[in-house]
Design an enzyme around this catalytic site. Sequence first.
Site, PDB file in Angstrom:
ATOM      1  N   SER A   1       0.847  -1.193   0.000  1.00 15.07           N
ATOM      2  CA  SER A   1       0.000   0.000   0.000  1.00 15.07           C
ATOM      3  C   SER A   1       0.886   1.248   0.000  1.00 15.07           C
ATOM      4  CB  SER A   1      -0.939  -0.010   1.194  1.00 15.07           C
ATOM      5  OG  SER A   1      -0.177   0.124   2.355  1.00 15.07           O
TER       6      SER A   1
ATOM      7  N   GLN B   1       1.756   3.999   1.832  1.00 19.18           N
ATOM      8  CA  GLN B   1       2.759   4.407   2.831  1.00 19.18           C
ATOM      9  C   GLN B   1       3.508   3.183   3.372  1.00 19.18           C
ATOM     10  OE1 GLN B   1       4.094   7.088   3.803  1.00 19.18           O
ATOM     11  NE2 GLN B   1       2.742   8.708   3.092  1.00 19.18           N
ATOM     12  N   SER B   2       3.898   2.289   2.490  1.00 23.50           N
ATOM     13  CA  SER B   2       4.446   1.016   2.934  1.00 23.50           C
ATOM     14  C   SER B   2       5.866   1.114   3.494  1.00 23.50           C
ATOM     15  CB  SER B   2       4.457   0.062   1.741  1.00 23.50           C
ATOM     16  OG  SER B   2       5.315  -1.021   1.977  1.00 23.50           O
ATOM     17  N   ASN B   3       6.042   0.536   4.687  1.00 20.56           N
ATOM     18  CA  ASN B   3       7.391   0.407   5.257  1.00 20.56           C
ATOM     19  C   ASN B   3       8.213  -0.574   4.431  1.00 20.56           C
ATOM     20  OD1 ASN B   3       6.778   2.013   7.612  1.00 20.56           O
ATOM     21  ND2 ASN B   3       5.573   0.274   8.331  1.00 20.56           N
TER      22      ASN B   3
ATOM     23  N   CYS C   1       8.032  -1.321   1.211  1.00 24.44           N
ATOM     24  CA  CYS C   1       8.527  -0.784  -0.059  1.00 24.44           C
ATOM     25  C   CYS C   1       9.678   0.191   0.172  1.00 24.44           C
ATOM     26  CB  CYS C   1       7.393  -0.121  -0.835  1.00 24.44           C
ATOM     27  SG  CYS C   1       6.300  -1.329  -1.613  1.00 24.44           S
TER      28      CYS C   1
END
Length: 359
Positions: free
Chosen positions: A82, A84-86, A88
């Site tokens: 998604s 605001q992915s940590n 990624c």
Amino acid sequence: MPYRIQDVLERIDRFPRVDIIHRPTPMRKLVRLSARLGGPEIYIKRDDLTGLAFGGNKSRKLEFIVADMLEKKADVVITWASLQSNWCMQTAAAARTFGIKPILMLFKPADHPATADGNVLLDVILDADIRILEAEKGQIVKSAQAMDVLDEAGREVKAQGHRPYLVPVGGSLVRGDMEKPLGAISYVAGFAELVEEMRSGGGIEPDYVLHATGSGGTQAGLVVGARALTSSCRILGISVSDPKGPFSDDVSEIARAADEALGLGLEIMPGDITVFDEYIGEGYAVVDRDVAEVIRLVFQTEGIVLDPVYTAKAMIGLIDLIKTGFFKPTDKVVFLHTGGTPALFPNREKIFSFLTGKD
Ligand SMILES: *Cc1c(COP(=O)(O)O)cnc(C)c1O
């Protein structure tokens, strides 16, 4: 009989690993919070302090996953999650340090603004190739659907003469080019690290490890670690997004794959997997008053910052389980802090208004 730590670590050492985090991460007792809650003995394992790009559980996983990219001579990594992915952001940071170009497929919930803040800002600074896709409102993006999008991007990258490495969300399920559950394997090692720290710090054995669970790899690794190294420690996953039924199947699948990859012969059973889905609140990444208040409680009593998407919801779960008498007063409960603190800032307005009564 549980395995000796050394025997498990030797099996893990057969997998290549790059050195990108500070190990062991700190562990200590939350004396003030334990007293405040009048509950069991609460310890914290600080995987928010792994060190890579603000820290978090994903960098532990990436030590193995980046090593696999290098072994497969990839020069581009493609993954998804998604907005605001940590995962990624951490993948992009780890990849960049090894000269691998990151392509991030970010599924944006229809009602979320795509502001350059938190992890998105960090993705931009890393000069990741960011592709924003609309997720259907209120729908959880399915792994199969996302992997199709990744495959398409992979073909495009190959046509340009590059060698892509496709990795599923969270580095959890065995999909794409990740042929072994490397994320989970890193958490078998993480569990061994935790047990070693508790034993050497006073001969203490954990009764429970509680943490936020999202794509399942962390929990799967901890479950395998607990089954291999202890006689009775239980792993409690607090879901931040999915209902527990189908999600527990994912965790089981990953845990069985990790058990097999390490040749431990544990025969992971559904009863080994405990997931609570009562603490999701209004939905994935939705910040409500309870989230804001628990972040304040832990910061004010222990000086530790939780994130609003994962660890705050896990702490809400821990507190509720204490209140409802789930634990014995003598239990040793380890709260695994999995990171995610960059998400505080894109949520500043909600947190501010819940805590000050102003908007
Ligand atoms: C990804 C993530 C989790 C969940 O870990 P999984 O292995 O995906 O289940 C928990 N906390 C934070 C901060 C995360 O970024």
